[in-house]
Motif scaffolding. Structure first.
Motif, short mmCIF file in Angstrom:
data_model
loop_
_atom_site.label_atom_id
_atom_site.label_comp_id
_atom_site.label_asym_id
_atom_site.label_seq_id
_atom_site.Cartn_x
_atom_site.Cartn_y
_atom_site.Cartn_z
N ARG A 198 0.83 -1.21 0.00
CA ARG A 198 0.00 0.00 0.00
C ARG A 198 0.87 1.26 0.00
O ARG A 198 0.59 2.22 -0.72
CB ARG A 198 -0.94 0.02 1.20
CG ARG A 198 -1.68 1.35 1.31
CD ARG A 198 -2.98 1.32 2.04
NE ARG A 198 -4.02 0.46 1.58
CZ ARG A 198 -4.70 0.57 0.43
NH1 ARG A 198 -4.40 1.52 -0.41
NH2 ARG A 198 -5.65 -0.25 0.13
N GLU B 195 1.17 3.98 -3.09
CA GLU B 195 0.91 5.42 -2.92
C GLU B 195 2.10 6.25 -3.38
O GLU B 195 1.92 7.31 -3.98
CB GLU B 195 0.58 5.72 -1.46
CG GLU B 195 -0.79 5.22 -1.06
CD GLU B 195 -1.11 5.45 0.41
OE1 GLU B 195 -0.31 6.11 1.12
OE2 GLU B 195 -2.16 4.96 0.86
N SER C 10 -3.81 4.22 -6.14
CA SER C 10 -4.69 4.12 -4.97
C SER C 10 -5.02 2.67 -4.65
O SER C 10 -5.48 2.37 -3.56
CB SER C 10 -5.97 4.91 -5.21
OG SER C 10 -6.64 4.41 -6.36
N ASP C 11 -4.78 1.77 -5.59
CA ASP C 11 -5.11 0.36 -5.42
C ASP C 11 -3.83 -0.46 -5.32
O ASP C 11 -3.12 -0.64 -6.31
CB ASP C 11 -5.96 -0.10 -6.61
CG ASP C 11 -6.44 -1.53 -6.49
OD1 ASP C 11 -5.90 -2.30 -5.67
OD2 ASP C 11 -7.36 -1.90 -7.24
N ALA C 12 -3.53 -0.96 -4.12
CA ALA C 12 -2.30 -1.72 -3.91
C ALA C 12 -2.30 -3.03 -4.69
O ALA C 12 -1.24 -3.49 -5.12
CB ALA C 12 -2.10 -1.99 -2.41
#
Length: 91
Positions: A52, A56, A61-63
């Motif tokens: 995560r 970022e 936004s989506d790991a």
């Protein structure tokens, strides 16, 4: 993302052309901004940075998507995985 001294970001194609020029002049393997992004992601994950956080840092936004797109198993990671399996099987 690379920021210009006066602000704003460079276009990725500009960076890729610049890297290609310098890598050719220095007789290095061809470098691209995209390749550096993949390398950065792989090194972050290999260093133990949580997906995560790494996602970022690279603007995702989506790991999960980040992990699927940008992470690569290095030879060291493969060796560590084999060692762990070996220790479970043979201990």
């Amino acid at each position: 993302m690379f920021i210009k001294p006066a602000g704003g970001s460079y276009h990725p194609q500009y960076l890729s052309r610049l890297l290609a020029t310098y890598s050719t002049e220095l007789r290095l393997p061809r470098l691209t901004a995209h390749g550096l992004r993949h390398t950065s992601a792989t090194l972050l994950l290999a260093s133990g940075v949580p997906p995560r956080v790494a996602a970022e840092r690279l603007g995702h936004s989506d790991a999960t998507l980040f992990s699927n797109l940008y992470s690569h198993a290095t030879p060291t990671m493969q060796r560590e995985a084999a060692d762990k399996i070996g220790s479970v099987l043979f201990s």
